[in-house]
Design an enzyme around this catalytic site. Structure first.
Site, PDB file in Angstrom:
ATOM      1  N   LYS A   1      -2.238  19.611  48.490  1.00 26.41           N
ATOM      2  CA  LYS A   1      -2.928  19.965  49.750  1.00 26.41           C
ATOM      3  C   LYS A   1      -2.656  18.935  50.843  1.00 26.41           C
ATOM      4  CE  LYS A   1      -7.135  20.152  48.544  1.00 26.41           C
ATOM      5  NZ  LYS A   1      -7.123  20.040  47.082  1.00 26.41           N
TER       6      LYS A   1
ATOM      7  N   THR B   1      -0.342  16.704  50.994  1.00 23.18           N
ATOM      8  CA  THR B   1       1.088  16.712  51.295  1.00 23.18           C
ATOM      9  C   THR B   1       1.410  17.856  52.262  1.00 23.18           C
ATOM     10  OG1 THR B   1       1.469  15.840  49.071  1.00 23.18           O
ATOM     11  CG2 THR B   1       3.366  16.787  50.203  1.00 23.18           C
TER      12      THR B   1
ATOM     13  N   LYS C   1      -5.960   7.943  39.369  1.00 15.58           N
ATOM     14  CA  LYS C   1      -5.608   8.881  40.415  1.00 15.58           C
ATOM     15  C   LYS C   1      -4.496   8.298  41.292  1.00 15.58           C
ATOM     16  CE  LYS C   1      -7.977  11.098  44.219  1.00 15.58           C
ATOM     17  NZ  LYS C   1      -7.220  10.344  45.217  1.00 15.58           N
TER      18      LYS C   1
ATOM     19  N   ALA D   1     -16.410  16.004  47.248  1.00 14.86           N
ATOM     20  CA  ALA D   1     -16.366  17.455  47.450  1.00 14.86           C
ATOM     21  C   ALA D   1     -17.304  18.187  46.494  1.00 14.86           C
ATOM     22  CB  ALA D   1     -14.934  17.957  47.284  1.00 14.86           C
TER      23      ALA D   1
ATOM     24  N   PHE E   1       8.365  22.924  44.002  1.00 13.17           N
ATOM     25  CA  PHE E   1       8.652  21.865  43.035  1.00 13.17           C
ATOM     26  C   PHE E   1      10.055  22.106  42.474  1.00 13.17           C
ATOM     27  CE2 PHE E   1       4.875  19.243  41.982  1.00 13.17           C
ATOM     28  CZ  PHE E   1       3.980  19.802  42.885  1.00 13.17           C
TER      29      PHE E   1
ATOM     30  N   TRP F   1       7.768  18.274  50.895  1.00 11.22           N
ATOM     31  CA  TRP F   1       7.681  17.113  50.014  1.00 11.22           C
ATOM     32  C   TRP F   1       9.080  16.481  49.877  1.00 11.22           C
ATOM     33  CZ3 TRP F   1       9.838  15.683  45.296  1.00 11.22           C
ATOM     34  CH2 TRP F   1       9.254  14.547  44.696  1.00 11.22           C
TER      35      TRP F   1
HETATM   36  P1  ADP Z   1      -3.872  17.314  46.609  1.00  7.23           P
HETATM   37  O1  ADP Z   1      -4.176  17.028  48.034  1.00  7.23           O
HETATM   38  O2  ADP Z   1      -3.821  18.787  46.306  1.00  7.23           O
HETATM   39  O3  ADP Z   1      -4.722  16.567  45.633  1.00  7.23           O
HETATM   40  P2  ADP Z   1      -1.553  15.714  47.074  1.00  7.23           P
HETATM   41  O4  ADP Z   1      -0.969  16.272  48.306  1.00  7.23           O
HETATM   42  O5  ADP Z   1      -2.374  14.471  47.186  1.00  7.23           O
HETATM   43  O6  ADP Z   1      -2.395  16.815  46.298  1.00  7.23           O
HETATM   44  O7  ADP Z   1      -0.371  15.478  46.043  1.00  7.23           O
HETATM   45  C1  ADP Z   1      -0.610  14.966  44.738  1.00  7.23           C
HETATM   46  C2  ADP Z   1       0.660  14.358  44.174  1.00  7.23           C
HETATM   47  O8  ADP Z   1       1.631  15.390  43.949  1.00  7.23           O
HETATM   48  C3  ADP Z   1       1.332  13.342  45.093  1.00  7.23           C
HETATM   49  O9  ADP Z   1       1.710  12.215  44.338  1.00  7.23           O
HETATM   50  C4  ADP Z   1       2.566  14.051  45.613  1.00  7.23           C
HETATM   51  O10 ADP Z   1       3.644  13.162  45.805  1.00  7.23           O
HETATM   52  C5  ADP Z   1       2.874  15.041  44.505  1.00  7.23           C
HETATM   53  N1  ADP Z   1       3.513  16.247  45.048  1.00  7.23           N
HETATM   54  C6  ADP Z   1       3.024  17.059  46.025  1.00  7.23           C
HETATM   55  N2  ADP Z   1       3.899  18.048  46.293  1.00  7.23           N
HETATM   56  C7  ADP Z   1       4.962  17.860  45.483  1.00  7.23           C
HETATM   57  C8  ADP Z   1       6.202  18.557  45.294  1.00  7.23           C
HETATM   58  N3  ADP Z   1       6.488  19.642  46.003  1.00  7.23           N
HETATM   59  N4  ADP Z   1       7.061  18.079  44.367  1.00  7.23           N
HETATM   60  C9  ADP Z   1       6.760  16.973  43.637  1.00  7.23           C
HETATM   61  N5  ADP Z   1       5.606  16.273  43.764  1.00  7.23           N
HETATM   62  C10 ADP Z   1       4.722  16.710  44.671  1.00  7.23           C
END
Ligand code: ADP
Length: 559
Positions: A74, A76, A108, A276, A384, A412
């Site tokens: 999210k 990201t 985390k 949350a 991904f 990403w």
């Molecule tokens: P959320 O906000 O849903 O908890 P984040 O955006 O914080 O998720 O992302 C969580 C982790 O997943 C981060 O370390 C990020 O680098 C990784 N991540 C997010 N999108 C991708 C992707 N498309 N491919 C690989 N890793 C990803």
């Protein structure tokens, strides 16, 4: 040099622009920028107050399917979409929550996005940042100290010391402090009683800071906090023990939104970070409102999946602050669809189109739910490396049947270039004027019916049952004038139900409300469904064991 790979390496390799220049992109003059070090700033309160007559930009919420251990992205996507809106020529701002320091030392990852879609300086933002959480911790604990002191010096407010509900907080995962006894050591130390600590993000002061419109509203809300009850069960408020002025003083600077930049040098306001579960899980109203005055498009996120995060964003934050979202992006992944379709985490790399189709029902339900608030939806498929074309097509086809477009995004891996299609479509959706936002239920509805409405219409449960005493407590809240408050549901984020193992789109289940709590200052009634931990612990091998400074004073092992 090898291509940077980890989030922290990418973040460190970013070429940051001076923060005043980032501010200028939103038309914030240098004199309204209050620098905190080199790459962080707060925005001056008088400048923000002067913006009130400007028209608002369009508010775009980023939410997601129910979280799975596969990770959805999210934050990201919020950052990637903000960057991509700028890339296609829009004036955009990003609003994120501030991460909690405690969990960084557990297991985390950071909460500043990932890959090529991040906000920087990520180490600072994830740790002490501009000290907001420390200020909240201090203000919260000042109130706790004043309550015990009030009792010590004669207890004029007639507090029943068995019914003090205001605990203490710390921004640290420390299970040893969950339940403690205070004031041991004899009469000079006060009256011994059972007490305990929560993590700072669970503090009602955090929720208040995030919902307050301005300093006056902050002080009024702080005064409304119920800290204890008397033997006749009447509430004692923070204002009754004279704490609110000093608390507001401690929070004065923390109320100002923080400005940082993305790795593409675009402005991001990172401010406030309530839990949350027992709180509403969104960044501050002050930051969101400021961004709406300064930008044409504001991208913000809400915690957990849309059943909790978006519902609270709409029913608590937007209701209280009078915000009107123009569009909503639901982040989905092939991996989470597969997990919702029954695939184990270890098997996610293998193609399984049938599982994507089975698990996509989770996404389908969230699409329907967000639309029930009158907000138009677009799906962002966060790509991904293991996703196959057939799996992506299956997810897109499923969304199409729901009448929603699902856009594949690669922010990403590629930054803004990977999300321009999403940005173009989100801007068109937000500009389309189709949003007719309305909260799910009316203010006047009795509290129990508000809980039932969320359970039945959002979770699709069949019935709500309650622990003994809950109905009486709700009646008591209503009698004291809290009937108009929204409810804040605290349940597992992993399922629509209260059972974390029930994935997909279950229905017909019951939801049991174990306890209700009044957050009178924040302005909601918390309904706890299942176990909710407000002070996390550390895992067997905490990340802290690997965190250190390298020879050049840089942080290693954080992410
Ligand atoms: P959320 O906000 O849903 O908890 P984040 O955006 O914080 O998720 O992302 C969580 C982790 O997943 C981060 O370390 C990020 O680098 C990784 N991540 C997010 N999108 C991708 C992707 N498309 N491919 C690989 N890793 C990803």
């Amino acid at each position: 040099m090898a291509e940077p790979k980890s989030d922290i390496e990418i973040a460190r390799a970013a070429t940051k622009r001076p923060i005043a220049e980032v501010a200028e992109r939103l038309g914030i003059p240098a004199e309204a920028v209050i620098p905190y070090g080199r790459d962080k700033a707060k925005i001056d309160g008088a400048f923000l107050a002067g913006l009130k007559d400007r028209p608002d930009g369009r508010l775009i919420l980023v939410t997601a399917v129910n979280p799975t251990p596969a990770g959805e992205g999210k934050s990201t996507t919020t950052v990637g979409l903000g960057d991509a809106l700028v890339r296609i020529g829009k004036r955009a701002a990003i609003c994120l929550r501030e991460p909690s320091l405690g969990p960084c030392f557990g297991q985390k990852g950071g909460a500043t996005g990932g890959g090529r879609a991040q906000v920087v300086p990520m180490e600072d933002i994830n740790l002490h940042f501009t000290g907001d959480f420390h200020a909240i911790t201090a203000a919260h604990n000042l109130l706790a100290a004043m309550i015990d002191n009030h009792v010590y010096w004669g207890n004029a407010a007639r507090i029943d010391t068995r019914r003090i509900v205001w605990r203490r907080v710390l921004d640290m995962n420390d299970r040893a402090l969950r339940d403690i006894v205070t004031a041991l050591g004899g009469p000079a130390n006060g009256y011994p009683r059972e007490a305990g600590f929560d993590i700072t993000v669970a503090s009602e002061v955090m929720a208040i800071l995030c919902l307050a419109r301005d300093l006056d509203d902050l002080e009024t809300r702080l005064g409304e906090i119920v800290v204890a009850y008397r033997t006749d069960r009447t509430p004692v408020f923070a204002r009754d023990i004279g704490a609110t002025g000093a608390m507001a003083v401690l929070l004065k600077d923390a109320m100002l939104p923080n400005l940082v930049q993305t790795i593409e040098n675009n402005p991001a306001l990172v401010h406030g970070g309530p839990f949350a579960n027992i709180a509403h899980g969104c960044n501050s109203v002050i930051a969101t409102r400021a961004a709406l005055k300064l930008a044409d498009y504001v991208v913000t996120e809400a915690g957990f999946g849309a059943d909790l995060g978006a519902e609270k964003f709409f029913d608590i934050k937007c209701r209280q602050a009078g915000l009107k979202p123009a569009a909503c992006v639901i982040v989905a992944t092939v991996r989470s669809a597969k997990m919702n379709g029954g695939v184990a985490k270890e098997d996610l790399a293998a193609e399984d189109v049938a599982a994507v189709r089975r698990g996509a029902v989770n996404l389908g339900r969230h699409i329907e739910n967000v639309r029930a608030f009158g907000v138009p939806v677009i799906v962002a498929i966060n790509h991904f490396g293991t996703d196959t074309p057939a799996e992506i097509a299956a997810l897109q086809d499923f969304a199409a049947v729901q009448g929603a477009e699902a856009v594949l995004c690669r922010h990403w891996a590629e930054g803004s270039a990977g999300a321009t299609e999403l940005a173009t479509k989100v801007a068109a959706l937000a500009d389309g004027g189709t949003a007719r936002f309305q909260p799910l239920y009316a203010d006047e509805l009795p509290l129990i019916e508000k809980i039932e409405t969320v359970v039945k219409r959002i979770y699709r449960g069949a019935a709500v049952t309650v622990e003994r005493g809950v109905i009486g407590q709700l009646a008591d809240f209503e009698a004291r004038g809290y009937r108009r408050l929204p409810v804040c549901m605290a349940k597992t984020p992993y399922s629509f139900s209260a059972d974390p193992a029930l994935l997909g789109a279950p229905e017909g289940f019951g939801v049991h409300v174990r306890e209700v709590r009044l957050s009178a200052g924040a302005g909601f009634v918390v309904a706890l469904c299942g176990e909710v931990l407000t002070m996390p612990g550390l895992p067997r091998r905490p990340a802290a064991e690997r965190i250190r400074l390298d020879g050049e004073g840089r942080i290693e092992g954080l992410f």
